[in-house]
Design a protein around this motif. Structure first.
Motif, short mmCIF file in Angstrom:
data_model
loop_
_atom_site.label_atom_id
_atom_site.label_comp_id
_atom_site.label_asym_id
_atom_site.label_seq_id
_atom_site.Cartn_x
_atom_site.Cartn_y
_atom_site.Cartn_z
N LYS A 1 5.29 24.31 16.76
CA LYS A 1 5.13 23.66 18.06
C LYS A 1 3.80 22.91 18.16
CE LYS A 1 7.96 26.96 20.71
NZ LYS A 1 7.94 27.96 21.82
N VAL B 1 4.28 19.66 16.33
CA VAL B 1 5.21 18.82 17.11
C VAL B 1 4.49 18.18 18.29
CG1 VAL B 1 7.23 18.87 18.63
CG2 VAL B 1 7.31 20.06 16.43
N SER B 2 3.66 18.97 18.97
CA SER B 2 2.94 18.43 20.13
C SER B 2 1.96 17.34 19.69
CB SER B 2 2.19 19.55 20.86
OG SER B 2 1.10 20.04 20.09
N VAL C 1 2.26 15.34 17.01
CA VAL C 1 3.03 14.14 16.64
C VAL C 1 3.57 13.42 17.87
CG1 VAL C 1 5.11 13.33 15.45
CG2 VAL C 1 3.65 15.04 14.37
N ILE C 2 4.08 14.18 18.82
CA ILE C 2 4.62 13.57 20.05
C ILE C 2 3.52 12.84 20.81
CG2 ILE C 2 5.56 14.09 22.35
CD1 ILE C 2 7.22 16.30 21.08
N ILE D 1 2.77 9.59 19.01
CA ILE D 1 3.84 8.61 19.22
C ILE D 1 3.75 7.99 20.61
CG2 ILE D 1 6.33 8.32 19.47
CD1 ILE D 1 6.67 10.43 17.26
N LEU D 2 3.51 8.82 21.61
CA LEU D 2 3.42 8.31 22.99
C LEU D 2 2.25 7.35 23.16
CD1 LEU D 2 4.20 11.56 25.05
CD2 LEU D 2 5.67 9.56 24.75
N ALA E 1 -2.17 18.55 20.87
CA ALA E 1 -1.78 17.32 21.58
C ALA E 1 -3.00 16.43 21.78
CB ALA E 1 -1.14 17.67 22.92
#
Length: 279
Positions: free
Chosen positions: A120, A123-124, A126-127, A130-131, A228
């Motif tokens: 997780k 994933v956070s 990478v997200i 991307i954003l 993140a």
């Protein structure tokens, strides 16, 4: 009694100096005021006060007064200098700042994994990357020109407060790709109330609305939240690379590279200092 008074004065001066460094870190690209709060052992005190200011007022405000005085001195003292540098030497200045950010990334990533990493966490990260890429690339593709105004300075204040309550987040990372960093910092350095008032309102509103939520988020989901932030920093830093300034001449390219290296070395030196004297 005299020795006790002398000791308290010394402690007060030390805290003012720490506050000045935090203020410097808050405005200097690549350095987070929140991280320096952690380093000096006052982050917990600040977050406890911001999360519950009425109940913590008597116990926490006396501890934070010298920090606040120093913070204002450091913040205002460097803001005008940065504005002048960005206007006179945009390419080298940005490369220096990118070096600072790049040099801080290893320690930032290490700090993000202090409580372990999971799928997780990645994933956070990478997200978040991307954003940020999607937002900033879209602004470039559609040639969106952001004109600084009251609303955007509110947003600048939001980013500034976020850089304190979220360790590792430098508000310059968010503002530089949008072209808001220079006018915001310049306005602060020149004591422009057209910048100071909305910026202050945005910062205060952010603290009131999000301090407790951010504190809870980091306590319950530290790794995911911090990764993140790392993703945001990486994406925003890549997007501010001044590619055009490398194309002007061989000399300008060399100067930019030298500034980048100086920034990396300075950041690594600061990180070494932090790891040696961190509380």
């Amino acid at each position: 009694m005299k020795e006790e008074k002398k000791f308290s004065v010394v402690q007060f001066v030390i805290k003012v100096l720490q506050g000045a460094l935090i203020g410097l870190g808050a405005v200097l690209p690549g350095i987070s005021g929140g991280v320096l709060c952690v380093v000096f052992g006052i982050y917990k005190t600040i977050m406890e006060f911001l999360a519950d200011p009425f109940r913590k007022f008597k116990t926490h405000v006396p501890k934070l007064i010298p920090i606040g005085i120093g913070g204002v001195i450091g913040f205002l003292g460097i803001a005008n200098v940065l504005s002048i540098l960005l206007e006179a030497y945009p390419g080298p200045s940005v490369c220096l700042f990118i070096g600072l950010i790049g040099g801080m990334l290893p320690s930032l990533f290490k700090e993000a994994g202090e409580q372990g990493r999971s799928s997780k966490s990645y994933v956070s990260m990478v997200i978040a990357m991307i954003l940020v890429f999607a937002l900033l690339i879209s602004l470039k593709i559609f040639s969106v020109q952001i004109t600084p105004n009251f609303a955007w300075y509110l947003f600048c204040g939001f980013c500034l407060a976020l850089s304190v309550i979220a360790p590792g987040m430098s508000f310059s990372t968010l503002l530089m790709p949008l072209g808001l960093y220079e006018p915001f910092v310049g306005g602060i350095g020149n004591l422009d109330f057209g910048v100071l008032i909305p910026g202050g309102i945005g910062a205060l509103a952010t603290v009131i609305l999000f301090a407790k939520a951010v504190d809870t988020l980091f306590k319950k989901h530290y790794s995911v939240a911090f990764h993140a932030i790392v993703g945001v920093v990486i994406a925003a830093t890549i997007m501010i690379i001044p590619v055009d300034s490398f194309m002007i001449s061989a000399m300008s390219a060399v100067v930019n590279v030298v500034c980048f290296v100086v920034g990396v070395v300075a950041a690594l030196a600061l990180d070494k200092f932090n790891s040696k004297y961190a509380v």
